[in-house]
Design a protein around this motif. Structure first.
Motif, PDB file in Angstrom:
ATOM      1  N   GLU A   1       0.827  -1.200   0.000  1.00 46.11           N
ATOM      2  CA  GLU A   1       0.000   0.000   0.000  1.00 46.11           C
ATOM      3  C   GLU A   1       0.869   1.261   0.000  1.00 46.11           C
ATOM      4  O   GLU A   1       0.555   2.253  -0.661  1.00 46.11           O
ATOM      5  N   GLN A   2       1.985   1.216   0.738  1.00 41.70           N
ATOM      6  CA  GLN A   2       2.851   2.386   0.871  1.00 41.70           C
ATOM      7  C   GLN A   2       3.567   2.753  -0.429  1.00 41.70           C
ATOM      8  O   GLN A   2       4.173   3.823  -0.512  1.00 41.70           O
ATOM      9  N   HIS A   3       3.527   1.888  -1.431  1.00 40.82           N
ATOM     10  CA  HIS A   3       4.246   2.134  -2.679  1.00 40.82           C
ATOM     11  C   HIS A   3       3.328   2.573  -3.823  1.00 40.82           C
ATOM     12  O   HIS A   3       3.745   2.583  -4.979  1.00 40.82           O
ATOM     13  N   ARG A   4       2.093   2.938  -3.505  1.00 34.73           N
ATOM     14  CA  ARG A   4       1.144   3.352  -4.545  1.00 34.73           C
ATOM     15  C   ARG A   4       1.706   4.462  -5.430  1.00 34.73           C
ATOM     16  O   ARG A   4       1.518   4.456  -6.645  1.00 34.73           O
ATOM     17  N   ASP A   5       2.374   5.427  -4.805  1.00 30.91           N
ATOM     18  CA  ASP A   5       2.871   6.581  -5.550  1.00 30.91           C
ATOM     19  C   ASP A   5       4.020   6.232  -6.488  1.00 30.91           C
ATOM     20  O   ASP A   5       4.434   7.073  -7.293  1.00 30.91           O
ATOM     21  N   HIS A   6       4.552   5.017  -6.383  1.00 35.24           N
ATOM     22  CA  HIS A   6       5.680   4.614  -7.220  1.00 35.24           C
ATOM     23  C   HIS A   6       5.251   3.775  -8.429  1.00 35.24           C
ATOM     24  O   HIS A   6       6.108   3.329  -9.199  1.00 35.24           O
ATOM     25  N   ILE A   7       3.956   3.550  -8.593  1.00 38.65           N
ATOM     26  CA  ILE A   7       3.474   2.798  -9.758  1.00 38.65           C
ATOM     27  C   ILE A   7       3.658   3.657 -11.002  1.00 38.65           C
ATOM     28  O   ILE A   7       3.221   4.802 -11.044  1.00 38.65           O
ATOM     29  N   GLU A   8       4.298   3.104 -12.016  1.00 33.08           N
ATOM     30  CA  GLU A   8       4.499   3.862 -13.245  1.00 33.08           C
ATOM     31  C   GLU A   8       3.147   4.122 -13.920  1.00 33.08           C
ATOM     32  O   GLU A   8       2.265   3.252 -13.920  1.00 33.08           O
ATOM     33  N   PRO A   9       2.957   5.317 -14.485  1.00 35.00           N
ATOM     34  CA  PRO A   9       1.657   5.674 -15.072  1.00 35.00           C
ATOM     35  C   PRO A   9       1.139   4.671 -16.092  1.00 35.00           C
ATOM     36  O   PRO A   9      -0.057   4.354 -16.111  1.00 35.00           O
ATOM     37  N   ARG A  10       2.016   4.133 -16.947  1.00 35.06           N
ATOM     38  CA  ARG A  10       1.545   3.194 -17.972  1.00 35.06           C
ATOM     39  C   ARG A  10       0.972   1.926 -17.346  1.00 35.06           C
ATOM     40  O   ARG A  10       0.023   1.337 -17.871  1.00 35.06           O
ATOM     41  N   LEU A  11       1.544   1.500 -16.214  1.00 36.63           N
ATOM     42  CA  LEU A  11       1.017   0.328 -15.523  1.00 36.63           C
ATOM     43  C   LEU A  11      -0.294   0.674 -14.819  1.00 36.63           C
ATOM     44  O   LEU A  11      -1.249  -0.114 -14.841  1.00 36.63           O
ATOM     45  N   LEU A  12      -0.344   1.847 -14.233  1.00 36.77           N
ATOM     46  CA  LEU A  12      -1.546   2.288 -13.545  1.00 36.77           C
ATOM     47  C   LEU A  12      -2.718   2.403 -14.509  1.00 36.77           C
ATOM     48  O   LEU A  12      -3.872   2.134 -14.153  1.00 36.77           O
ATOM     49  N   GLU A  13      -2.429   2.798 -15.748  1.00 38.78           N
ATOM     50  CA  GLU A  13      -3.469   3.005 -16.752  1.00 38.78           C
ATOM     51  C   GLU A  13      -3.756   1.746 -17.583  1.00 38.78           C
ATOM     52  O   GLU A  13      -4.589   1.789 -18.493  1.00 38.78           O
ATOM     53  N   SER A  14      -3.074   0.643 -17.277  1.00 41.56           N
ATOM     54  CA  SER A  14      -3.225  -0.565 -18.093  1.00 41.56           C
ATOM     55  C   SER A  14      -4.547  -1.283 -17.860  1.00 41.56           C
ATOM     56  O   SER A  14      -4.941  -2.129 -18.666  1.00 41.56           O
ATOM     57  N   GLY A  15      -5.222  -0.990 -16.747  1.00 39.13           N
ATOM     58  CA  GLY A  15      -6.505  -1.614 -16.456  1.00 39.13           C
ATOM     59  C   GLY A  15      -6.424  -2.884 -15.629  1.00 39.13           C
ATOM     60  O   GLY A  15      -7.461  -3.495 -15.334  1.00 39.13           O
TER      61      GLY A  15
END
Length: 226
Positions: A53-67
């Motif tokens: 949970e503490q690493h949410r801000d480190h998810i790369e945008p392309r992965l976050l937007e992958s669905g």
């Protein structure tokens, strides 16, 4: 890898659960490079990533937007995080009933492989650099090697990201038939990065990588000072 007759009655892709105990640094980049095209090819509904949970801000945008589906566990520190991961992994595994589990790094590899009984789900482990190769005491190194030797039998395949990593595994006695080398790589198209401004006449040094001992930062600093 999974047998269609055992796991699926149709032609849908297998359900894959990726598990990591950290998404900061190289592991996070690796996951973005791996899961984003997997989502495009097989559909995001086939993929779940269990991460801190503490690493949410480190998810790369392309992965976050992958669905893909994200599941989280609390990681207040390394030791307590391992216990939290254990219970979160059990919960998520019961919910989605994955046909393949892909564990990334030592902590996730320990939890997922210890929790495997029988042949299902299929188990893949990627160490992303062996924990026993880090600067640890000789006693800790022997203990970690013993753990990896024991847990190797619970993985269907151990994915190494370089020939060197594979040589190290063979050197400590991990079973050769489990080891598969898939060289680390990055996309041909680099992510967009805003140009840095440095209005200064001094020599400019570009350091690419995590700024720590393993990436040669101390060597670099000494050369600059000398």
């Amino acid at each position: 890898m999974a047998s269609p007759s055992r796991t699926r009655a149709d032609d849908r892709p297998p359900r894959v659960l990726h598990v990591c105990d950290s998404i900061i640094g190289g592991t996070g980049s690796f996951l973005a490079e791996l899961l984003t095209p997997q989502a495009e090819r097989y559909g995001p509904e086939a993929l779940t990533l269990l991460m801190p949970e503490q690493h949410r801000d480190h998810i790369e945008p392309r992965l976050l937007e992958s669905g893909i589906r994200f599941e989280y566990f609390d990681r207040p520190n390394r030791l307590l995080g391992m216990a939290k991961l254990f219970f979160a992994y059990r919960r998520v595994r019961r919910q989605i009933r994955p046909e393949i589990v892909h564990a990334h790094s030592f902590g996730a590899g320990v939890i997922t492989r210890l929790g495997r009984f029988g042949r299902w789900p299929r188990m893949i482990f990627c160490p992303h650099g062996w924990a026993f190769s880090m600067q640890v005491s000789p006693r800790a190194k022997r203990f970690i090697i013993a753990v990896e030797r024991y847990l190797a039998r619970k993985a269907d395949r151990i994915i190494l990201i370089s020939p060197h990593e594979c040589d190290v595994a063979r050197g400590v006695g991990l079973p050769d038939e489990k080891l598969v080398v898939i060289n680390n790589a990055i996309s041909k198209t680099p992510p967009p990065v805003a140009p840095a401004r440095w209005d200064d006449d001094r020599i400019k040094l570009l350091f690419v990588g995590r700024f720590d001992r393993q990436r040669g930062s101390t060597c670099c600093s000494k050369r600059l000072q000398g």
